[in-house]
Design an enzyme around this catalytic site. Structure first.
Site, PDB file in Angstrom:
ATOM      1  N   ARG A  23     140.916 -23.066  78.306  1.00 24.50           N
ATOM      2  CA  ARG A  23     141.391 -22.510  79.609  1.00 24.50           C
ATOM      3  C   ARG A  23     141.280 -23.733  80.446  1.00 24.50           C
ATOM      4  O   ARG A  23     141.787 -23.367  81.817  1.00 24.50           O
ATOM      5  CB  ARG A  23     140.326 -21.813  79.759  1.00 24.50           C
ATOM      6  CG  ARG A  23     140.926 -20.095  78.936  1.00 24.50           C
ATOM      7  CD  ARG A  23     140.553 -19.416  79.166  1.00 24.50           C
ATOM      8  NE  ARG A  23     139.124 -18.648  78.905  1.00 24.50           N
ATOM      9  CZ  ARG A  23     138.496 -17.710  79.503  1.00 24.50           C
ATOM     10  NH1 ARG A  23     139.018 -16.817  80.625  1.00 24.50           N
ATOM     11  NH2 ARG A  23     137.267 -17.792  79.064  1.00 24.50           N
ATOM     12  N   MET A  24     140.610 -24.651  80.296  1.00 22.71           N
ATOM     13  CA  MET A  24     140.821 -25.881  82.074  1.00 22.71           C
ATOM     14  C   MET A  24     142.310 -26.122  82.154  1.00 22.71           C
ATOM     15  O   MET A  24     142.885 -26.888  83.325  1.00 22.71           O
ATOM     16  CB  MET A  24     139.877 -26.257  81.729  1.00 22.71           C
ATOM     17  CG  MET A  24     138.537 -25.798  82.390  1.00 22.71           C
ATOM     18  SD  MET A  24     138.225 -26.151  83.961  1.00 22.71           S
ATOM     19  CE  MET A  24     136.819 -25.075  84.525  1.00 22.71           C
TER      20      MET A  24
END
Length: 365
Positions: A23-24
């Site tokens: 998700r980064m």
């Protein structure tokens, strides 16, 4: 009977840092994402080193070579988790290096703001008849494992959010994942873990119910704030912990006697020591080791990095000072730059748009 740092068994800290962090949306491994100028994992290591542990073990996986390279100088033992099979599996990778008589504290490489005082409180709950875990009361517990207690208030198990029923999801007490447990028991329980859950993973939290079945108490220390145990999963989370850390460090400066013109507009990315009656204007960035003497005044938009500024000196607006030493009663700027090796003796004036590098300016220059 609880344990103090002096009387407790030898301590081994295990930091789980193998997550990919999809998700980064970044090529940089999640635990290397920067917080206040250094990797998330570095903040956790700094805390672990203050616990007087016999050993610190880091379980790494995704981007492992980059993680080990970035933190090559840290005094840790590295353990590879080649496959991501859950937290229980991750801890098991570090266990071969941990003696049975140690107490094991499990931390997470993406939870950077946890405090030594909170962890000491957790470690003090562990004895021959109990293990310790850290929980937190959440405004919105969605996504967190829930701490389930019996009618007497004793912890009996932890249920992951995806496995929880409707009633269990109303419980506001969440599991942080931080656990303190004797190594010998941990080794036995990890060998009994099963992955028959919705995630198909080996949950570390399942050892809680195993401990209860063996007649042990599970003592939950409750973290004082949510942000202290907040896990970073994306750039929004990263910004939240960055803001919290800025507020914390600004508060520490003010309690040390510094006047901040606007506490919301200062960024401390290192260790700052200050004298009396220091004033710092807006948008100052302080990096590395910065020493400010009595009555130093820092103007707006200043960048101070690994420098020393002596008493009664004024740094005017938009100055950059990097690895330089400034004496007493100097005036610098505006728009001046002191580069590495610059040394100003007492009473030096450096005007606007002046740059000094590897030079000594004598008294009164």
């Amino acid at each position: 009977m609880t344990t103090s740092s002096a009387s407790r068994p030898p301590l081994s800290v295990v930091i789980l840092a193998a997550g990919q962090g999809k998700r980064m949306k970044s090529d940089l491994p999640k635990v290397l994402q920067p917080l206040a100028g250094k990797p998330l994992l570095s903040h956790v290591l700094d805390t672990a080193k203050r616990l007087s542990a016999q050993a610190i073990h880091v379980v790494y996986g995704h981007g492992g070579d980059r993680v080990r390279e970035a933190l090559a100088n840290e005094p840790v033992t590295w353990a590879l988790q080649a496959e991501q099979l859950g937290t229980g599996h991750a801890v098991a990778q570090a266990l071969p290096s941990i003696p049975d008589d140690h107490l094991v504290l499990i931390l997470f490489g993406d939870v950077p703001l946890i405090k030594v005082e909170t962890l000491e409180q957790l470690l003090a709950t562990v004895d021959d008849q109990s293990i310790g875990m850290l929980s937190v009361i959440l405004r919105d517990p969605t996504g967190y494992g829930r701490v389930i207690r019996d009618h007497a208030g004793h912890v009996v198990r932890i249920v992951e959010h995806k496995d929880a029923n409707t009633k269990e999801r109303t419980v506001p007490e969440g599991n942080t994942g931080v656990i303190a447990v004797p190594a010998k028991s941990l080794r036995k329980w990890l060998g009994l873990l099963r992955n028959d859950n919705t995630q198909g993973e080996y949950y570390l939290t399942d050892i809680v119910s195993m401990a209860v079945r063996e007649g042990l108490r599970v003592k939950a220390a409750i973290a004082p704030t949510e942000i202290e145990v907040f896990g970073v999963n994306d750039k929004v989370h990263l910004a939240e912990v960055e803001a919290a850390l800025r507020r914390q460090r600004a508060t520490e400066l003010m309690l040390a006697g510094v006047t901040l013109i606007d506490p919301a507009r200062i960024d401390v990315r290192g260790a700052v020591s200050v004298g009396r009656d220091v004033v710092i204007d807006i948008n100052a960035v302080l990096v590395g080791n910065v020493r400010l003497g009595d009555r130093v005044r820092i103007g707006p938009n200043a960048w101070l990095e690994d420098c020393e500024i002596a008493a009664d000196t004024e740094v005017l607006s938009n100055c950059v000072i990097t690895r330089a030493v400034v004496g007493e009663q100097c005036v610098i700027g505006p728009f001046a730059r002191l580069r590495p090796g610059a040394q100003l003796e007492q009473g030096v004036h450096v005007g606007n748009y002046v740059e000094v590098k590897n030079a000594v300016l004598g008294k009164g220059s």
